[in-house]
Design a protein around this motif. Structure first.
Motif, short mmCIF file in Angstrom:
data_model
loop_
_atom_site.label_atom_id
_atom_site.label_comp_id
_atom_site.label_asym_id
_atom_site.label_seq_id
_atom_site.Cartn_x
_atom_site.Cartn_y
_atom_site.Cartn_z
N TYR A 276 0.85 -1.18 0.00
CA TYR A 276 0.00 0.00 0.00
C TYR A 276 0.89 1.24 0.00
O TYR A 276 2.04 1.18 0.42
N SER B 221 -3.74 3.95 -0.89
CA SER B 221 -4.10 3.18 -2.08
C SER B 221 -3.34 1.87 -2.13
O SER B 221 -2.34 1.68 -1.45
N ILE B 222 -3.83 0.98 -2.95
CA ILE B 222 -3.18 -0.31 -3.18
C ILE B 222 -2.03 -0.08 -4.14
O ILE B 222 -2.17 0.60 -5.16
N GLY B 223 -0.87 -0.63 -3.80
CA GLY B 223 0.31 -0.49 -4.65
C GLY B 223 1.34 0.46 -4.08
O GLY B 223 1.05 1.25 -3.17
N ASP C 257 -8.13 5.63 -8.45
CA ASP C 257 -8.54 4.32 -8.96
C ASP C 257 -8.29 3.20 -7.97
O ASP C 257 -9.12 2.30 -7.83
N ASN C 258 -7.15 3.21 -7.29
CA ASN C 258 -6.81 2.15 -6.35
C ASN C 258 -6.95 2.59 -4.90
O ASN C 258 -6.42 1.95 -4.01
N CYS C 259 -7.64 3.69 -4.68
CA CYS C 259 -7.76 4.27 -3.34
C CYS C 259 -8.73 3.46 -2.48
O CYS C 259 -9.83 3.14 -2.90
#
Length: 99
Positions: free
Chosen positions: A24, A51-53, A60-62
């Motif tokens: 994350y 977020s993811i990543g 978008d990945n939040c």
């Protein structure tokens, strides 16, 4: 949970970091003093996005977003992550903004 800053510069309010070696990432606006009006739970963090990543890539990945109010509240799956990051930020050094 391993949390580290990747950006933490004297004189800047915005900080960035990673959790669990990039599983994350987070970006936050962090003040030296608590803010009853703007901070999460009256604390030092007035904005926080998780977020993811390993890198912030936008909403978008939040999985968590607080921008002086909740946009995306942490669900059950991410609540412990949120609390750990918030605790990490609340306990970050305060003297970095002072000359």
């Amino acid at each position: 949970m391993d949390i580290q800053f990747t950006k933490f510069r004297k004189g800047e309010l915005w900080v960035e970091g990673v959790v669990d070696k990039g599983k994350y990432s987070f970006i936050a606006k962090l003040f030296d003093d608590k803010s009853a009006d703007l901070g999460i739970q009256g604390g030092r963090v007035s904005k926080l996005a998780i977020s993811i990543g390993a890198k912030w890539t936008g909403m978008d990945n939040c999985v968590v977003n607080y921008d002086r109010g909740w946009d995306i509240r942490p669900g059950k799956e991410y609540y412990n992550l949120f609390k750990s990051v918030l605790n990490f930020l609340e306990n970050a050094p305060k003297t970095r903004f002072q000359e």
